[in-house]
Motif scaffolding. Structure first.
Motif, PDB file in Angstrom:
ATOM      1  N   THR A 116       0.854  -1.183   0.000  1.00 32.16           N
ATOM      2  CA  THR A 116       0.000   0.000   0.000  1.00 32.16           C
ATOM      3  C   THR A 116       0.886   1.229   0.000  1.00 32.16           C
ATOM      4  O   THR A 116       1.932   1.267   0.655  1.00 32.16           O
ATOM      5  N   ARG A 117       0.464   2.213  -0.745  1.00 33.45           N
ATOM      6  CA  ARG A 117       1.237   3.452  -0.812  1.00 33.45           C
ATOM      7  C   ARG A 117       0.518   4.515   0.016  1.00 33.45           C
ATOM      8  O   ARG A 117      -0.551   4.973  -0.364  1.00 33.45           O
ATOM      9  N   ARG A 118       1.109   4.805   1.147  1.00 37.34           N
ATOM     10  CA  ARG A 118       0.569   5.881   1.970  1.00 37.34           C
ATOM     11  C   ARG A 118       1.711   6.422   2.820  1.00 37.34           C
ATOM     12  O   ARG A 118       2.691   5.742   3.087  1.00 37.34           O
ATOM     13  N   ALA A 119       1.528   7.644   3.229  1.00 31.79           N
ATOM     14  CA  ALA A 119       2.546   8.275   4.056  1.00 31.79           C
ATOM     15  C   ALA A 119       2.644   7.552   5.394  1.00 31.79           C
ATOM     16  O   ALA A 119       1.644   7.084   5.937  1.00 31.79           O
ATOM     17  N   LEU A 120       3.844   7.460   5.921  1.00 26.78           N
ATOM     18  CA  LEU A 120       4.014   6.803   7.211  1.00 26.78           C
ATOM     19  C   LEU A 120       3.385   7.619   8.332  1.00 26.78           C
ATOM     20  O   LEU A 120       2.851   7.077   9.281  1.00 26.78           O
ATOM     21  N   ARG A 121       3.453   8.929   8.196  1.00 27.78           N
ATOM     22  CA  ARG A 121       2.851   9.805   9.207  1.00 27.78           C
ATOM     23  C   ARG A 121       1.775  10.627   8.526  1.00 27.78           C
ATOM     24  O   ARG A 121       2.063  11.512   7.729  1.00 27.78           O
ATOM     25  N   GLN A 122       0.533  10.347   8.855  1.00 26.12           N
ATOM     26  CA  GLN A 122      -0.581  11.096   8.282  1.00 26.12           C
ATOM     27  C   GLN A 122      -1.379  11.760   9.394  1.00 26.12           C
ATOM     28  O   GLN A 122      -1.549  11.185  10.465  1.00 26.12           O
ATOM     29  N   ASP A 123      -1.865  12.934   9.076  1.00 24.77           N
ATOM     30  CA  ASP A 123      -2.773  13.618   9.979  1.00 24.77           C
ATOM     31  C   ASP A 123      -4.186  13.325   9.464  1.00 24.77           C
ATOM     32  O   ASP A 123      -4.590  13.861   8.425  1.00 24.77           O
ATOM     33  N   PRO A 124      -4.940  12.458  10.140  1.00 22.49           N
ATOM     34  CA  PRO A 124      -6.270  12.083   9.644  1.00 22.49           C
ATOM     35  C   PRO A 124      -7.186  13.280   9.417  1.00 22.49           C
ATOM     36  O   PRO A 124      -7.951  13.307   8.455  1.00 22.49           O
ATOM     37  N   LYS A 125      -7.062  14.303  10.264  1.00 19.51           N
ATOM     38  CA  LYS A 125      -7.897  15.499  10.119  1.00 19.51           C
ATOM     39  C   LYS A 125      -7.536  16.233   8.822  1.00 19.51           C
ATOM     40  O   LYS A 125      -8.414  16.652   8.061  1.00 19.51           O
ATOM     41  N   ARG A 128      -8.838  14.215   5.801  1.00 23.16           N
ATOM     42  CA  ARG A 128     -10.288  14.391   5.669  1.00 23.16           C
ATOM     43  C   ARG A 128     -10.615  15.758   5.058  1.00 23.16           C
ATOM     44  O   ARG A 128     -11.443  15.869   4.164  1.00 23.16           O
ATOM     45  N   GLN A 129      -9.926  16.794   5.521  1.00 19.84           N
ATOM     46  CA  GLN A 129     -10.153  18.150   5.002  1.00 19.84           C
ATOM     47  C   GLN A 129      -9.767  18.215   3.517  1.00 19.84           C
ATOM     48  O   GLN A 129     -10.474  18.809   2.714  1.00 19.84           O
ATOM     49  N   TRP A 130      -8.658  17.604   3.151  1.00 22.52           N
ATOM     50  CA  TRP A 130      -8.218  17.619   1.758  1.00 22.52           C
ATOM     51  C   TRP A 130      -9.247  16.919   0.879  1.00 22.52           C
ATOM     52  O   TRP A 130      -9.586  17.402  -0.198  1.00 22.52           O
ATOM     53  N   LYS A 131      -9.773  15.769   1.343  1.00 25.10           N
ATOM     54  CA  LYS A 131     -10.742  15.015   0.556  1.00 25.10           C
ATOM     55  C   LYS A 131     -12.062  15.752   0.399  1.00 25.10           C
ATOM     56  O   LYS A 131     -12.705  15.667  -0.644  1.00 25.10           O
ATOM     57  N   THR A 132     -12.476  16.481   1.437  1.00 27.06           N
ATOM     58  CA  THR A 132     -13.786  17.134   1.375  1.00 27.06           C
ATOM     59  C   THR A 132     -13.743  18.535   0.771  1.00 27.06           C
ATOM     60  O   THR A 132     -14.725  18.977   0.193  1.00 27.06           O
ATOM     61  N   LYS A 133     -12.601  19.227   0.864  1.00 23.23           N
ATOM     62  CA  LYS A 133     -12.548  20.607   0.374  1.00 23.23           C
ATOM     63  C   LYS A 133     -11.616  20.786  -0.819  1.00 23.23           C
ATOM     64  O   LYS A 133     -12.014  21.272  -1.879  1.00 23.23           O
ATOM     65  N   ARG A 134     -10.381  20.409  -0.672  1.00 24.38           N
ATOM     66  CA  ARG A 134      -9.383  20.680  -1.712  1.00 24.38           C
ATOM     67  C   ARG A 134      -9.609  19.840  -2.968  1.00 24.38           C
ATOM     68  O   ARG A 134      -9.557  20.347  -4.079  1.00 24.38           O
ATOM     69  N   TRP A 135      -9.827  18.530  -2.804  1.00 27.43           N
ATOM     70  CA  TRP A 135     -10.005  17.655  -3.960  1.00 27.43           C
ATOM     71  C   TRP A 135     -11.219  18.050  -4.808  1.00 27.43           C
ATOM     72  O   TRP A 135     -11.090  18.161  -6.025  1.00 27.43           O
ATOM     73  N   PRO A 136     -12.386  18.307  -4.220  1.00 23.50           N
ATOM     74  CA  PRO A 136     -13.521  18.745  -5.056  1.00 23.50           C
ATOM     75  C   PRO A 136     -13.225  20.049  -5.805  1.00 23.50           C
ATOM     76  O   PRO A 136     -13.623  20.213  -6.956  1.00 23.50           O
ATOM     77  N   ALA A 137     -12.496  20.961  -5.165  1.00 22.68           N
ATOM     78  CA  ALA A 137     -12.153  22.211  -5.829  1.00 22.68           C
ATOM     79  C   ALA A 137     -11.212  21.948  -7.001  1.00 22.68           C
ATOM     80  O   ALA A 137     -11.347  22.581  -8.078  1.00 22.68           O
ATOM     81  N   LEU A 138     -10.272  21.063  -6.847  1.00 28.17           N
ATOM     82  CA  LEU A 138      -9.370  20.718  -7.955  1.00 28.17           C
ATOM     83  C   LEU A 138     -10.124  20.076  -9.106  1.00 28.17           C
ATOM     84  O   LEU A 138      -9.838  20.338 -10.271  1.00 28.17           O
ATOM     85  N   LYS A 139     -11.067  19.208  -8.803  1.00 24.81           N
ATOM     86  CA  LYS A 139     -11.842  18.531  -9.847  1.00 24.81           C
ATOM     87  C   LYS A 139     -12.649  19.548 -10.665  1.00 24.81           C
ATOM     88  O   LYS A 139     -12.742  19.433 -11.891  1.00 24.81           O
ATOM     89  N   LYS A 140     -13.194  20.562  -9.996  1.00 23.99           N
ATOM     90  CA  LYS A 140     -14.017  21.551 -10.694  1.00 23.99           C
ATOM     91  C   LYS A 140     -13.173  22.433 -11.628  1.00 23.99           C
ATOM     92  O   LYS A 140     -13.638  22.851 -12.666  1.00 23.99           O
ATOM     93  N   THR A 141     -11.929  22.685 -11.220  1.00 23.28           N
ATOM     94  CA  THR A 141     -11.102  23.614 -12.016  1.00 23.28           C
ATOM     95  C   THR A 141     -10.179  22.902 -12.996  1.00 23.28           C
ATOM     96  O   THR A 141      -9.416  23.545 -13.693  1.00 23.28           O
TER      97      THR A 141
END
Length: 147
Positions: A116-125, A128-141
């Protein structure tokens, strides 16, 4: 014998080949023997070369693999067919091709896994914020592809 019993139950040759993990040609040959000599005809056939890795050695191999690749002297935890072949050669003195190692692992019910490819140290918060706010904004633009 398992194939013979399945054939006697009316299971198709291709299904028998899949279940006992042999070629359809082998099942066709067994069917002929079965029809002419019965189940006893399957027992007396040529058995091939004896297995180098018997059941106890396969159990030992499984223990070595579970310890991890790093514990076996490799730089990373990724098990590859050449690495497993090297491990078998080192511990059991047996040389196998990559394709044979693949068959051995398959017979041991081991399957190909991708790390699995994931960062060893992740901040779950933050994730979650990136998935709900940043990613949708990137998809739209995202620009339309110039196809």
């Amino acid at each position: 014998m398992k194939a013979g019993r399945l054939l006697l139950k009316g299971v198709s040759q291709s299904e028998v080949a899949r279940r006992v993990k042999v070629s359809p040609e082998a099942v066709r040959k067994w069917r002929v023997k079965l029809e002419t000599h019965g189940l006893d005809g399957l027992v007396n056939g040529r058995r091939g070369r004896p297995a180098g890795l018997d059941a106890s050695k396969r159990r030992e191999l499984a223990k070595l693999l579970k310890q991890g690749a790093v514990m076996q002297g490799f730089a990373t935890e990724l098990w590859t067919l050449p690495r497993v072949a090297q491990l078998i050669r080192r511990h059991f003195g047996l040389s196998y091709s990559d394709s044979q190692v693949s068959r051995i692992l398959s017979a041991m019910d081991w399957s190909c896994q991708r790390p699995t490819r994931r960062a060893l140290r992740q901040d779950p918060k933050a994730v979650r914020q990136w998935k709900t706010k940043r990613w949708p904004a990137l998809k739209k633009t995202a620009p339309a592809s110039a196809g």
